[in-house]
Write a protein that holds these residues in place. Structure first.
Motif, mmCIF file in Angstrom:
data_model
loop_
_atom_site.group_PDB
_atom_site.id
_atom_site.type_symbol
_atom_site.label_atom_id
_atom_site.label_comp_id
_atom_site.label_asym_id
_atom_site.label_seq_id
_atom_site.Cartn_x
_atom_site.Cartn_y
_atom_site.Cartn_z
ATOM 1 N N LYS A 58 0.865 -1.182 0.000
ATOM 2 C CA LYS A 58 0.000 0.000 0.000
ATOM 3 C C LYS A 58 0.898 1.228 0.000
ATOM 4 O O LYS A 58 1.708 1.425 0.891
ATOM 5 C CB LYS A 58 -0.886 -0.005 1.251
ATOM 6 N N THR A 66 -9.086 8.374 1.898
ATOM 7 C CA THR A 66 -9.267 7.073 1.258
ATOM 8 C C THR A 66 -8.212 6.080 1.747
ATOM 9 O O THR A 66 -8.475 4.884 1.855
ATOM 10 C CB THR A 66 -9.210 7.221 -0.277
ATOM 11 N N CYS A 67 -7.018 6.576 2.067
ATOM 12 C CA CYS A 67 -5.971 5.713 2.613
ATOM 13 C C CYS A 67 -6.411 5.157 3.962
ATOM 14 O O CYS A 67 -6.163 3.982 4.276
ATOM 15 C CB CYS A 67 -4.657 6.479 2.768
ATOM 16 N N GLN A 70 -8.855 2.489 3.357
ATOM 17 C CA GLN A 70 -8.166 1.282 2.889
ATOM 18 C C GLN A 70 -7.602 0.496 4.066
ATOM 19 O O GLN A 70 -7.689 -0.726 4.102
ATOM 20 C CB GLN A 70 -7.053 1.646 1.909
ATOM 21 N N ASP A 73 -10.353 -1.452 5.613
ATOM 22 C CA ASP A 73 -10.689 -2.636 4.818
ATOM 23 C C ASP A 73 -9.651 -3.739 5.005
ATOM 24 O O ASP A 73 -9.998 -4.922 5.070
ATOM 25 C CB ASP A 73 -10.834 -2.276 3.334
ATOM 26 N N MET A 134 -2.746 0.358 -4.352
ATOM 27 C CA MET A 134 -2.701 -0.983 -3.781
ATOM 28 C C MET A 134 -2.178 -1.969 -4.807
ATOM 29 O O MET A 134 -2.705 -2.060 -5.905
ATOM 30 C CB MET A 134 -4.096 -1.415 -3.329
ATOM 31 N N GLN A 149 -7.895 2.091 -4.495
ATOM 32 C CA GLN A 149 -8.483 1.502 -3.299
ATOM 33 C C GLN A 149 -9.137 0.162 -3.598
ATOM 34 O O GLN A 149 -9.825 -0.006 -4.596
ATOM 35 C CB GLN A 149 -9.512 2.464 -2.712
#
Length: 169
Positions: A58, A66-67, A70, A73, A134, A149
């Motif tokens: 990553k 958004t990071c 991520q 997730d 990613m 992402q």
């Protein structure tokens, strides 16, 4: 007033163009570029240290919303990552050590996880123009996926597909 509106529209058009560019810079099957970066303890970590293991790479910053999503997730898929002995290497491309420590405070990673400080090496090698970026690397560190992402479902699917691959003899 017209000039301001036209400039705003021009900036918006450029931003939309950049966002719509494809995220992948490396093709499936390409060898992932090697790097050696320092972790938060000052120890040098190389991608090749994890040869033989699936790697989630990553490329991110601490200030990118958004990071952060991520990371959430990745943590939701932790059971699968542990099951397949997946390594998560998070390379921070524009942050200070202090910013990264604050970003990671309170997070527990049950899988092998390294927070790495980019000295420009990864940024250049991977031509970073999108964050988060990613990459899913197979056991020989060939690119299986390169893009933006990955939501939990996609992450689980991709790791499952890579885990099902037979290692090279």
């Amino acid at each position: 007033m017209k000039k301001v509106v036209l400039r705003a529209l021009a900036v918006l058009a450029v931003l939309l163009l950049v966002v719509s560019l494809p995220a992948a810079a490396l093709e499936r099957g390409d060898q992932a570029p090697e790097f050696t970066l320092k972790n938060l303890d000052g120890r040098e970590v190389s991608l090749s240290d994890y040869r033989g293991r699936i790697v989630l790479l990553k490329l991110a910053t601490t200030w990118c919303p958004t990071c952060k999503q991520q990371t959430d997730d990745i943590l939701r898929a932790a059971d699968l990552l542990v099951e397949h002995d997946v390594v998560v290497l998070e390379v921070f491309v524009q942050d200070s050590e202090r910013m990264v420590r604050r970003y990671l405070r309170g997070k527990t990673f049950p899988m092998t996880f390294e927070a790495l400080m980019d000295n420009g090496q990864a940024h250049r090698a991977y031509n970073v123009y999108l964050i988060p970026r990613m990459l899913v690397l197979d056991r020989e560190h060939r690119v299986f996926h390169d893009g933006g992402q990955l939501f939990e479902e996609d992450l689980r699917r991709l790791v499952g597909e890579v885990a099902a691959l037979k290692p090279a003899p």
